[in-house]
Design an enzyme around this catalytic site. Sequence first.
Site, PDB file in Angstrom:
ATOM      1  N   ASN A 100      38.107 -19.288  36.252  1.00  0.00           N
ATOM      2  CA  ASN A 100      37.565 -19.457  34.964  1.00  0.00           C
ATOM      3  C   ASN A 100      38.532 -19.125  34.075  1.00  0.00           C
ATOM      4  OD1 ASN A 100      35.300 -20.789  34.136  1.00  0.00           O
ATOM      5  ND2 ASN A 100      33.744 -19.565  35.379  1.00  0.00           N
ATOM      6  N   ASP A 111      33.039 -15.894  31.721  1.00  0.00           N
ATOM      7  CA  ASP A 111      33.383 -17.367  31.924  1.00  0.00           C
ATOM      8  C   ASP A 111      34.857 -17.575  31.108  1.00  0.00           C
ATOM      9  OD1 ASP A 111      33.269 -20.209  32.323  1.00  0.00           O
ATOM     10  OD2 ASP A 111      31.149 -20.092  32.086  1.00  0.00           O
TER      11      ASP A 111
END
Length: 284
Positions: A145, A195
């Site tokens: 990510n 994230d």
Amino acid sequence: MTAVEVAVREHAELGEGPTWDPAARRLVWVDILGSRVHTYDPASGRRTVMATEQHVGAAKPRTGGGLVVNLRDGVGLYDEGGAAFRWLVHGPVPGRRGNDAAVAPDGSLWAGTMRYDEAAGGGSLTRFAPDGSATPVIPGVAVSNGTGWSPDGTHLYYVDSPTRRVDVCRLSEDGRRVEERRPLAAVEPGAGFPDGLTVDGEGCVWVALWDGAAIRRYTPDGTLDRTVELPVRRPTACAFGGPGLRDLYITTARTGLDRPHPLSGSLLVLPDAGQGAAAVPFGG
């Protein structure tokens, strides 16, 4: 700091990867599962939406115009306007797709992959040079990510989401390899999963918390110094854009939610959040 606003009301399944394109003065972002690349000009309000033939993990501006995209089966290039496409590297792996990606200070693309089932070890981070040569950087991750560089280019910030960590990596002198990787900050259970991320002009790391309904800002030593609460449960990534790179744009997702918030899947913005750093276009 002002409140979060809606930049683009949208129902993206998995909005991701906001990137400011300074040449076109617009924001580029993707809906991974919707196979769409979106652009948004905050000055005029003009939007475009381009369909891709595969799930698209990221789209970044190119030096000569157009976009480099991290697709399910590899990395591809679109000309300006999306009229022409060609593969830079085509290497399909069953059950795997491209995910988040970022352009390094030298103009190379560092592109992540993951398995659809998010199996441990099924993803990786790979450096793609403008000529298409590929060099593995971080193998054996689950969900590759957030990726970003310190202002001086000597360190890489990186997220493998299931670890609940933001890591910092010391790079080789040429900036092409990771020589040391260590945890910078950990996200506690119940606060979501890290994230996508961006690094601001002060070298601080802003990271979106999937299932955490927030954006956090960490200083270069790993201290948490700011939390921005959001109305949506699943923010996915953030990037500075707009005049002077002062506004923080935030992508969001609605996938997997039984009762998503009305703004889930929209592009949000936090005006005058701080000072961003200019994005580098892909050199190919």
